[in-house]
Design an enzyme around this catalytic site. Sequence first.
Site, mmCIF file in Angstrom:
data_model
loop_
_atom_site.group_PDB
_atom_site.id
_atom_site.type_symbol
_atom_site.label_atom_id
_atom_site.label_comp_id
_atom_site.label_asym_id
_atom_site.label_seq_id
_atom_site.Cartn_x
_atom_site.Cartn_y
_atom_site.Cartn_z
ATOM 1 N N GLU A 1 0.287 -1.404 5.535
ATOM 2 C CA GLU A 1 1.427 -1.006 6.371
ATOM 3 C C GLU A 1 1.284 0.442 6.815
ATOM 4 O O GLU A 1 1.563 0.793 7.951
ATOM 5 C CB GLU A 1 2.741 -1.175 5.589
ATOM 6 C CG GLU A 1 4.006 -0.997 6.430
ATOM 7 C CD GLU A 1 4.488 0.444 6.576
ATOM 8 O OE1 GLU A 1 5.271 0.712 7.492
ATOM 9 O OE2 GLU A 1 4.081 1.306 5.788
ATOM 10 N N ASP B 1 0.836 -1.208 0.000
ATOM 11 C CA ASP B 1 0.000 0.000 0.000
ATOM 12 C C ASP B 1 0.870 1.257 0.000
ATOM 13 O O ASP B 1 2.064 1.205 0.278
ATOM 14 C CB ASP B 1 -0.940 0.015 1.209
ATOM 15 C CG ASP B 1 -0.195 -0.045 2.542
ATOM 16 O OD1 ASP B 1 0.824 -0.749 2.624
ATOM 17 O OD2 ASP B 1 -0.617 0.640 3.505
HETATM 18 ZN ZN ZN Z 1 6.880 2.184 3.593
#
Ligand code: ZN
Length: 376
Positions: A137, A77
């Site tokens: 993340e 992401d």
């Molecule tokens: Zn990163």
Amino acid sequence: MKPVEKILLDLVTIPTVSAQSNEPLIAYAETFFATNVWALRRYPYRDSSGTLKVNLVARTRRPPRTRPALALVCHSDTVPYETSWREAVKPVLRRGRIYGRGSSDVKGFLACILASVSALDAASLAAPLEVVLTADEEIGRIGAKRLAAAKAVRAPRLIVGEPTGLTPVYAGKGYGLAEIVVRGREAHSAFPAAGRSAIFDAARVLTAIERAAKRLEHPRYPAFDPPHATINAGLIRGGTAKNIVPGECRITVEWRPVPGEPPDRALRLIEEELNRLRRRVPALEAEIQPLRLDPPFEPGEQTELRDLLSRLSGRTPSTVSFGAEAPHLRPSGGEAVIFGPGDMTTAHRTGEYVPVAQLRACVRHLQAAVAHFCQG
Ligand SMILES: [Zn+2]
């Protein structure tokens, strides 16, 4: 082998802001893993708004019944982008750099992984290689935490992608987040004595937070820049209209703990300062609600991977002040190193880019690391 810069241009055109599904990007990545060489396992889940997210673990089938020796880990992401930035998902290669959202954080490293695995000679493997792609993340390392809970990663050595300019990073600060709600009493602004301003009280709370931040500056940890934990009051919102004494004000506060000190020390110092403030101003109403407490990335005992990457890239191992997935996924007694092309200071910004020369060097370093640990 498809050139790494071509792969990165493809990856950037598949938008994967954390609010969107990362599934199309995972499906693209899967095409690089020849199924006679790799066993692929998806770990899908629905995020808090019901959007499909996919973690992927790819492991070479050969040699069978052997513990993988190395894992290449990368999140899929990105942070959001300004809609006015046209190159964000229409990447361009200009003067040796690729511009686009995620080019540096961290699709550049993902492109390096895909380029190197597509050229892998599976017959020469003495130990399996793992590739681990995670979701979410940037919004709390949610995918990595899920994989850790599922014990899905088996390798004892992890190269975790983040833009470090190809410097091997062996320790990093953690991350804490809390919201402070300050409550007052609304009144007509012509009669302030009839109410209590939550915004004036929030100002008192902010100076209390600042005092806690000052106290955090000791002790010092010289391996870090700055050499101590930090606090940021990054968001504040309160009040309903200019002529109403505000009844509520909210402050979002984050802190970045240093390895070696308790990760909740900043939280405890803020609470101490709030208690001191309450004794001084008994009418003040403020409540702190912790939202996240991610541990720092503690340096481990092992240094083999760090030393190898340092020899390959010619850069001295270092520390960083941002968080990553390493502390969640490293098995106990194992070694994790954060490593990748690009620079965190140009990531998370309009105009994010990665130098193509670093991408190519990173592919070579990954191939050398795989040869060292899996083909040795
Ligand atoms: Zn990163």
